[in-house]
Write a protein that holds these residues in place. Structure first.
Motif, PDB file in Angstrom:
ATOM      1  N   ALA A 181     -17.246   1.244  -0.843  1.00  0.00           N
ATOM      2  CA  ALA A 181     -17.363   0.199  -2.094  1.00  0.00           C
ATOM      3  C   ALA A 181     -18.304  -0.760  -1.756  1.00  0.00           C
ATOM      4  N   VAL A 182     -18.411  -1.105  -0.177  1.00  0.00           N
ATOM      5  CA  VAL A 182     -19.187  -2.095  -0.032  1.00  0.00           C
ATOM      6  C   VAL A 182     -20.634  -2.183  -0.235  1.00  0.00           C
TER       7      VAL A 182
ATOM      8  N   ILE B  62       1.064  -1.331   0.061  1.00  0.00           N
ATOM      9  CA  ILE B  62       0.014  -0.095  -0.024  1.00  0.00           C
ATOM     10  C   ILE B  62       0.776   1.213   0.220  1.00  0.00           C
TER      11      ILE B  62
ATOM     12  N   GLY C 111     -11.313   7.261   4.499  1.00  0.00           N
ATOM     13  CA  GLY C 111     -10.248   6.863   3.646  1.00  0.00           C
ATOM     14  C   GLY C 111     -11.017   6.575   2.039  1.00  0.00           C
ATOM     15  N   GLU C 112     -12.388   6.054   2.171  1.00  0.00           N
ATOM     16  CA  GLU C 112     -13.064   5.870   0.777  1.00  0.00           C
ATOM     17  C   GLU C 112     -13.801   7.163   0.405  1.00  0.00           C
TER      18      GLU C 112
ATOM     19  N   GLY D  11     -15.557  -8.982  -3.274  1.00  0.00           N
ATOM     20  CA  GLY D  11     -14.546  -7.865  -3.678  1.00  0.00           C
ATOM     21  C   GLY D  11     -14.754  -6.784  -3.359  1.00  0.00           C
ATOM     22  N   SER D  12     -16.035  -6.240  -3.331  1.00  0.00           N
ATOM     23  CA  SER D  12     -16.202  -4.798  -2.930  1.00  0.00           C
ATOM     24  C   SER D  12     -15.779  -4.679  -1.634  1.00  0.00           C
ATOM     25  N   ILE D  13     -15.894  -5.594  -0.530  1.00  0.00           N
ATOM     26  CA  ILE D  13     -15.732  -5.422   0.861  1.00  0.00           C
ATOM     27  C   ILE D  13     -14.094  -5.517   0.951  1.00  0.00           C
ATOM     28  N   THR D  14     -13.606  -6.378   0.477  1.00  0.00           N
ATOM     29  CA  THR D  14     -12.172  -6.193   0.272  1.00  0.00           C
ATOM     30  C   THR D  14     -11.560  -4.915  -0.386  1.00  0.00           C
ATOM     31  N   MET D  15     -12.253  -4.301  -1.199  1.00  0.00           N
ATOM     32  CA  MET D  15     -11.698  -3.014  -1.604  1.00  0.00           C
ATOM     33  C   MET D  15     -11.934  -1.956  -0.497  1.00  0.00           C
ATOM     34  N   ALA D  16     -13.261  -2.009  -0.016  1.00  0.00           N
ATOM     35  CA  ALA D  16     -13.701  -0.970   0.926  1.00  0.00           C
ATOM     36  C   ALA D  16     -12.334  -1.215   2.179  1.00  0.00           C
TER      37      ALA D  16
ATOM     38  N   THR E 207      -2.599   2.500  -5.133  1.00  0.00           N
ATOM     39  CA  THR E 207      -2.344   1.781  -3.856  1.00  0.00           C
ATOM     40  C   THR E 207      -3.163   0.301  -3.852  1.00  0.00           C
ATOM     41  N   LEU E 208      -4.503   0.754  -4.156  1.00  0.00           N
ATOM     42  CA  LEU E 208      -5.460  -0.282  -4.186  1.00  0.00           C
ATOM     43  C   LEU E 208      -5.146  -1.393  -5.315  1.00  0.00           C
TER      44      LEU E 208
ATOM     45  N   HIS F 107      -4.591  -5.100  -4.025  1.00  0.00           N
ATOM     46  CA  HIS F 107      -5.268  -6.127  -4.482  1.00  0.00           C
ATOM     47  C   HIS F 107      -4.555  -7.303  -5.289  1.00  0.00           C
TER      48      HIS F 107
ATOM     49  N   ILE G 269      -2.485   4.502   6.158  1.00  0.00           N
ATOM     50  CA  ILE G 269      -0.926   4.636   5.630  1.00  0.00           C
ATOM     51  C   ILE G 269      -0.534   5.865   5.331  1.00  0.00           C
ATOM     52  N   LYS G 270      -1.513   6.548   4.613  1.00  0.00           N
ATOM     53  CA  LYS G 270      -1.008   7.934   3.943  1.00  0.00           C
ATOM     54  C   LYS G 270      -0.919   8.811   5.236  1.00  0.00           C
ATOM     55  N   GLU G 271      -1.869   8.641   6.123  1.00  0.00           N
ATOM     56  CA  GLU G 271      -1.737   9.612   7.413  1.00  0.00           C
ATOM     57  C   GLU G 271      -0.302   9.288   7.738  1.00  0.00           C
TER      58      GLU G 271
ATOM     59  N   LEU H 183      -9.393  -2.453   2.109  1.00  0.00           N
ATOM     60  CA  LEU H 183      -8.229  -1.783   1.818  1.00  0.00           C
ATOM     61  C   LEU H 183      -7.881  -0.398   1.641  1.00  0.00           C
ATOM     62  N   THR H 184      -9.273  -0.014   1.164  1.00  0.00           N
ATOM     63  CA  THR H 184      -8.928   1.801   1.033  1.00  0.00           C
ATOM     64  C   THR H 184      -8.764   2.386   2.530  1.00  0.00           C
ATOM     65  N   LEU H 185      -9.521   1.608   3.353  1.00  0.00           N
ATOM     66  CA  LEU H 185      -9.700   2.180   4.713  1.00  0.00           C
ATOM     67  C   LEU H 185      -8.110   2.286   5.174  1.00  0.00           C
ATOM     68  N   ILE H 186      -7.459   1.066   5.060  1.00  0.00           N
ATOM     69  CA  ILE H 186      -5.981   1.025   5.563  1.00  0.00           C
ATOM     70  C   ILE H 186      -5.068   1.879   4.628  1.00  0.00           C
ATOM     71  N   ALA H 187      -5.334   1.953   3.372  1.00  0.00           N
ATOM     72  CA  ALA H 187      -4.630   2.891   2.394  1.00  0.00           C
ATOM     73  C   ALA H 187      -4.866   4.342   2.918  1.00  0.00           C
ATOM     74  N   GLY H 188      -5.803   4.795   3.739  1.00  0.00           N
ATOM     75  CA  GLY H 188      -6.198   6.178   3.872  1.00  0.00           C
ATOM     76  C   GLY H 188      -5.071   6.381   5.357  1.00  0.00           C
TER      77      GLY H 188
ATOM     78  N   TYR I   5       2.281   5.354  -2.965  1.00  0.00           N
ATOM     79  CA  TYR I   5       2.388   6.641  -2.511  1.00  0.00           C
ATOM     80  C   TYR I   5       3.414   7.470  -2.576  1.00  0.00           C
TER      81      TYR I   5
END
Lengths: 291, 211
Positions: free
Chosen positions: A217-218, A31, A77-78, B185-190, A261-262, A266, B199-201, B192-197, A35
């Motif tokens: 996304a969910v 991830i 984040g989303e 798949g959508s849940i995984t993306m969700a 990053t996604l 992924h 990590i960026k911080e 991972l996006t949360l973690i990405a946010g 960045y």
């Protein structure tokens, strides 16, 4: 043959029992890398995002929109990057496309965490671009009642929103002139991480008001269904949708970076799924051949 | 160089929460977890009290709207469930809440879940200019029919293995699995996006990335 089967199953067994912390560390690195060094993977614009943009751009200047902010920091984040891109469009690009004329906004939150997102994303952008509170937009803070509130709002806006979050009477707010019910609203936009869009579809789209959203996304599979039914004019799903919107408005930003990053993370998840499944099949095969 | 103490504080909390997965459960993780829960609950409590004040107490006291006594009493009655002898009284406001909620929900459900869905499926066109849309529409209509077939237990009861219906139900099961896979798949993306946010911080807090 038996020796080889032992070796093979031993390898897969080792892989199966790998410390989960190692997998998480690799995920974190996957991830972080984009960045620091963006990959620039192309993001084609999908139909829902294109329609979202087209619908907003086609609204006549002076029209009033409901901006429902029902997401909180947990969805930051989303929804954060997409919300920023949408605010950039609404406050700067839309007026540029319409000779400087603006849309009007009635903003509220049926989630108690909504005011946090309003203060983080909407208000700073309005302030930065010189929008006038009370004239161009009005904010009503947290409105309790969930679906009941959304249904009531469609029928009688002043009775549910008698005063704004600063305590100003609705009659003193120019932005609320002539706003009585769903009939006076051109479109609804929901920043959604709790499912409020569904309530707007039920009680507003059913009356012919256009509903769109920026969502996590969910919820995408559910909202795709409403979009296909034309109950929703479009949606921006997670940071991937945000990246598409950023490309559409010509300002790649946070969402594009997050999408990179996604992609990499992924890839890691897919590798794990494939490896896990191969391991399972191999294990099945060897346990079967032993018998 | 100015140090952003707020960003550093955020980073310390993020590392604390991540430490559970990346290292192990520790007092540091516990502190961060409790700090998160405490602040979230504190915030919700303040907002709730403010809402009660503005929507019920203020209209009652300042504008003398006597009718607001009823929801306030019903709200107080909810707390009677904490005593066994008065628990039964708290069922009245709960019944009212559920009754109103269900009635209201049903009004929209017919439109959103039934009428609109049936209309969209029945009017799906396979002859648009976009080949992908046509393909999607075919998949959509086929899936609707097959999944309905899968859950029609009464008609298919006693179907023999190898019969057409039996084979169709196999395809239906595959369709359901594909749909659930898309959800996953959508849940995984969700997530991972949360973690990405976060990590960026972290990268911003440690000066590796500009905001």
């Amino acid at each position: 043959m038996e020796v080889r089967s032992k070796e093979s199953s031993g390898f897969w067994e080792k892989l199966e029992n790998i410390d989960h912390r190692i997998l998480y560390w690799i995920l974190i690195v996957a991830i972080a890398i984009p960045y620091l060094r963006p990959l620039g993977i192309p993001v084609p614009v999908t139909e829902p995002v294109q329609d979202f943009y087209n619908t907003l751009d086609a609204l006549p200047p002076g029209s009033t929109m409901i901006l429902e902010i029902s997401s909180g920091p947990s969805a930051y984040g989303e929804i954060g990057p997409s919300s920023e891109a949408v605010m950039e469009y609404l406050t700067k690009i839309y007026p540029e496309h319409h000779g400087g004329d603006r849309l009007r906004f009635v903003i509220l939150s049926v989630s108690e965490q909504g005011p946090l997102m309003y203060n983080a994303y909407a208000k700073p952008k309005f302030d930065e671009t010189g929008w006038q509170y009370g004239v161009d937009y009005a904010y009503f803070g947290f409105i309790s009642g969930l679906e009941t509130a959304v249904a009531r709002l469609a029928e009688d806006i002043p009775s549910l929103l008698p005063s704004d979050y600063l305590g100003n009477d609705i009659d003193d707010l120019k932005a609320m002139d002539g706003i009585h019910s769903y009939k006076d609203i051109a479109a609804v936009m929901v920043w959604d991480s709790m499912g409020a869009t569904e309530w707007y579809v039920k009680h507003w789209a059913s009356k012919g008001v256009k509903v769109g959203n920026v969502c996590v996304a969910v919820s995408l599979p559910a909202y795709t269904m409403y979009y296909k039914n034309k109950d929703m004019y479009g949606f921006i799903g997670s940071s991937r949708g945000g990246a598409e919107f950023e490309y559409l408005i010509g300002k790649p930003g946070d969402a594009v970076a997050t999408t990179d990053t996604l992609s990499l993370s992924h890839l890691w998840v897919i590798i794990l799924i494939i490896t896990g499944n191969i391991g399972l099949l191999v294990e099945k095969y060897f346990s079967h051949s032993k018998r | 160089m100015m140090v952003d103490y707020l960003a550093l504080w955020r980073a310390m909390l993020i590392i604390g929460v991540f430490s559970y997965a990346l290292w192990k459960e520790s007092p540091y993780f516990r502190f961060c977890e409790h700090a998160f829960l405490g602040s979230a609950l504190g915030y919700t409590l303040v907002i709730t009290i403010k809402t009660i004040n503005t929507t019920a107490v203020f209209p009652l006291v300042s504008e003398a709207k006597i009718i607001y006594v009823i929801p306030i009493i019903l709200g107080i009655v909810l707390f009677l469930r904490y005593s066994n002898s008065t628990k039964w009284i708290s069922r009245w406001p709960i019944a009212l809440i559920i009754g109103v909620g269900t009635a209201l929900g049903m009004r929209g459900v017919l439109y959103a879940y039934i009428i609109s869905q049936v209309k969209a499926t029945a009017t799906a066109s396979f002859m648009t200019d976009n080949a992908l849309t046509n393909f999607n529409n075919i998949i959509s209509v086929l899936t609707t029919i097959l999944v309905l077939l899968f859950f029609t237990f009464t008609v298919l009861k006693g179907e023999k293995e190898g019969s057409l219906m039996f084979q169709l139900r196999k395809i239906s099961r595959l369709m359901i699995m594909l749909t659930l896979g898309a959800f996953f798949g959508s849940i995984t993306m969700a997530r991972l996006t949360l973690i990405a946010g976060q990590i960026k911080e972290l990268l911003i807090a440690f000066g590796l990335l500009t905001s």
